[in-house]
Design a protein around this motif. Structure first.
Motif, PDB file in Angstrom:
ATOM      1  N   GLY A   1      -6.373  -3.205   1.772  1.00 53.84           N
ATOM      2  CA  GLY A   1      -5.369  -2.323   2.345  1.00 53.84           C
ATOM      3  C   GLY A   1      -5.781  -0.874   2.477  1.00 53.84           C
TER       4      GLY A   1
ATOM      5  N   ASP B   1      -3.305  -3.640   9.756  1.00 54.20           N
ATOM      6  CA  ASP B   1      -3.799  -4.399   8.598  1.00 54.20           C
ATOM      7  C   ASP B   1      -3.522  -5.875   8.862  1.00 54.20           C
ATOM      8  OD1 ASP B   1      -4.265  -5.607   6.131  1.00 54.20           O
ATOM      9  OD2 ASP B   1      -3.508  -3.881   4.995  1.00 54.20           O
TER      10      ASP B   1
ATOM     11  N   TYR C   1      -0.129  -5.612   4.235  1.00 55.40           N
ATOM     12  CA  TYR C   1      -0.265  -6.515   5.381  1.00 55.40           C
ATOM     13  C   TYR C   1       0.834  -6.241   6.404  1.00 55.40           C
ATOM     14  CZ  TYR C   1      -0.324 -11.078   7.843  1.00 55.40           C
ATOM     15  OH  TYR C   1      -0.375 -12.088   8.777  1.00 55.40           O
TER      16      TYR C   1
ATOM     17  N   VAL D   1      -9.314  -0.850   8.507  1.00 54.52           N
ATOM     18  CA  VAL D   1      -8.586  -1.222   7.293  1.00 54.52           C
ATOM     19  C   VAL D   1      -9.382  -2.259   6.512  1.00 54.52           C
ATOM     20  CG1 VAL D   1      -6.400  -2.014   6.344  1.00 54.52           C
ATOM     21  CG2 VAL D   1      -6.424  -0.873   8.557  1.00 54.52           C
TER      22      VAL D   1
ATOM     23  N   VAL E   1      -7.157   2.295   4.057  1.00 49.61           N
ATOM     24  CA  VAL E   1      -7.398   2.762   5.426  1.00 49.61           C
ATOM     25  C   VAL E   1      -8.497   3.812   5.389  1.00 49.61           C
ATOM     26  CG1 VAL E   1      -6.379   3.731   7.512  1.00 49.61           C
ATOM     27  CG2 VAL E   1      -4.955   2.403   5.930  1.00 49.61           C
TER      28      VAL E   1
ATOM     29  N   ARG F   1      -9.884  -5.103   3.347  1.00 53.31           N
ATOM     30  CA  ARG F   1      -9.075  -6.254   2.953  1.00 53.31           C
ATOM     31  C   ARG F   1      -8.094  -5.915   1.831  1.00 53.31           C
ATOM     32  NH1 ARG F   1     -10.558 -11.046   4.978  1.00 53.31           N
ATOM     33  NH2 ARG F   1      -9.598 -12.167   3.248  1.00 53.31           N
TER      34      ARG F   1
ATOM     35  N   SER G   1      -3.447  -8.483   1.648  1.00 56.08           N
ATOM     36  CA  SER G   1      -3.367  -7.033   1.438  1.00 56.08           C
ATOM     37  C   SER G   1      -1.956  -6.645   1.020  1.00 56.08           C
ATOM     38  CB  SER G   1      -3.743  -6.296   2.722  1.00 56.08           C
ATOM     39  OG  SER G   1      -3.345  -4.936   2.655  1.00 56.08           O
TER      40      SER G   1
END
Length: 517
Positions: free
Chosen positions: A261, A204, A212, A257, A263, A259, A209
């Motif tokens: 967060g 990420d 991140y 991923v 997945v 923006r 996010s």
């Protein structure tokens, strides 16, 4: 034309590549005419074996340096790449074994958008480089963790079990670089098991996010029917924890991923009969799904070329996910493959499958092993896509007659229309390639990445072996274009086309879970 061999195949190729720097890549519908190269052309006529050496505008990124008698030399196959800013990192198998894996994983890094490159080998994985604990290694995948400023190359570590048995894969490992991909530490362990397969890593990289800096690795567990596994790291790849996942078989997932967060993991099922997806919204603690994107309807590629219909997935700047794979649904009688695509904004609802119009559906061309890139500085109807792929100009060929080429096509409007395709490399004869127990090999996957607004495809390319096509010393290495390729929209579209092949006519799907290493 036969004659005395005055120079080596490698010397000829390097002379061609250096002299042809100024020449553009060619269209698949045209032949390359080399002008003003008298000395180089004289060498070609002397050797009498010049097909692959005529590829203009290419750069060899790495060369197999190993000499162990247990694997094939000189062979490099199966590259992956990732780009962040002006840095591009590629990873690849070096010294391919017949029944699985390679002597080591090689790397090649550019810190100036593909203008210059450094290369080397990962240490501490295999016994052939840095006294590692494993016998072989396979399946390289590249990622970048922006929060911790660390580059990652994950790979599948293999151990030999003796006799005629193929190796098993007891671990997924990850090598880390803290200096922009120029030096690499001995690996950390991502996961262990009885026999694992087909790892892929992503991080990420969005500073806003909530997750991140998290990195995610997908793999599967062969010993439990290719059960999907996912692992998460929050410390730059040093330590990993296993996630809760649905009970399902998997092969060749490629996580991306968004923006926010989220997945999203497009993947093949264990039989490569469909493309599915799972998603995580809690930073990789757990995954939901699967949802089915589409069945895979794939023509078996001729000539016993290793080419499983694995998906290639990418994401644009707004979070739309693009997934492509080889598929014959638009070809009468499933006679050859196109590269097809589906997209999603959330990982659960996917668009109908569309064909990327490289050639007409009435052509005899077969397209396979795609490597998709999406420029993350673009999005939506202005998203730039670049696709590198292999193809046969004639699908109905044999091991002795198939001619293997590398192509590239692009879009600057999210795939609404496409450019005229270009031939980047080839033709190659299948006898020039590394041999495996699943066929002659260039790759199970290849890769394209955008850096500085241009696309950089990385692929395996072979020249005639020393001593001709029956020679014992191969000449297969990993290449890229000397300059990045600009994505253009073009006017070619497949709008309105409908599939003509049903799921009952699919050719590739296997009766047992797939192990590909």
């Amino acid at each position: 034309m036969e004659g005395p061999e005055l120079v080596s195949e490698t010397a000829v190729r390097r002379a061609i590549v250096k002299t042809a720097d100024a020449y553009p890549v060619r269209s698949p519908r045209t032949l390359l005419t080399v002008v003003g190269l008298p000395s180089v052309m004289a060498l070609l006529f002397v050797t009498g074996r010049a097909q692959a050496q005529c590829n203009a505008g290419l750069r060899e990124l790495s060369t197999d340096p190993f000499t162990n008698s247990t694997s094939q030399h000189r062979t490099e196959v199966e590259p992956d790449t990732f780009a962040f800013g002006s840095t591009i990192v590629a990873a690849l198998q070096v010294g391919r074994f017949f029944d699985g894996g390679a002597s080591d994983i090689g790397w090649a890094t550019s810190t100036d958008g593909g203008t210059t490159w450094s290369n080397g080998l990962l240490s501490g994985i295999t016994k052939f480089q840095g006294s590692g604990p494993y016998d072989r290694v396979s399946d390289p995948s590249v990622a970048y963790d922006a929060r911790h400023d660390v580059w990652l190359i994950s790979s599948l570590a293999l151990r030999e079990v003796g006799g005629s048995n193929p190796p098993v894969a007891p671990a997924v490992v990850v090598s880390r670089s803290r200096d922009g991909g120029l030096t690499w530490a001995n690996p950390a362990v991502v996961a262990t098991g009885r026999d694992l397969d087909k790892n892929w890593t992503v991080c990420d990289t969005t500073a806003t996010s909530p997750f991140y800096g998290n990195c995610y690795t997908q793999y599967d567990d062969v010993s439990t029917g290719d059960q999907l596994r996912m692992a998460t790291s929050a410390d730059g790849g040093l330590t990993w924890s296993e996630a809760a996942v649905p009970s399902m078989g998997a092969a060749g997932g490629q996580p991306v991923v968004q923006r926010n967060g989220t997945v999203i993991v497009p993947l093949g099922d264990a039989y490569l009969s469909s493309v599915r997806a799972v998603t995580s919204t809690d930073g990789g603690l757990s995954y939901a799904g699967p949802v089915t994107i589409a069945p895979i309807l794939a023509h078996t590629v001729a000539g016993n070329l290793r080419s499983p219909p694995l998906p290639s997935a990418e994401i644009d700047g707004a979070g739309r996910v693009y997934v492509v794979w080889q598929d014959c649904r638009f070809r009468s009688g499933c006679a050859s493959n196109d590269i097809v695509m589906s997209t999603s904004s959330n990982g659960t609802a996917w668009s109908p499958v569309v064909r990327i119009p490289i050639d007409d559906t009435t052509s005899v061309v077969d397209h396979f092993i795609p490597g998709l890139a999406v420029d993350k500085a673009t999005a939506g109807s202005s998203a730039h896509l670049g696709l590198t792929y292999y193809y046969y100009p004639q699908a109905n060929c044999s091991t002795s007659t198939c001619q293997l080429d590398v192509g590239f096509i692009s879009s600057s409007n999210g795939g609404a229309s496409w450019s005229t395709p270009m031939q980047l490399a080839g033709p190659m004869s299948l006898g020039w390639l590394a041999r495996t127990n699943q066929g002659a090999m260039v790759a199970d996957y290849i890769s394209t990445s955008f850096a500085g607004g241009t696309a950089h495809g990385v692929f395996a390319l072979a020249n005639a072996p020393s001593g001709g096509c029956g020679g014992s010393l191969l000449d297969e290495a990993v290449y890229t274009t000397r300059a990045g390729l600009v994505a253009s929209g073009g006017s070619v579209t497949s709008s309105g086309e409908r599939a003509v092949v049903s799921a009952g006519e699919a050719r590739f799907a296997t009766r047992a879970p797939v192990t590909i290493r």
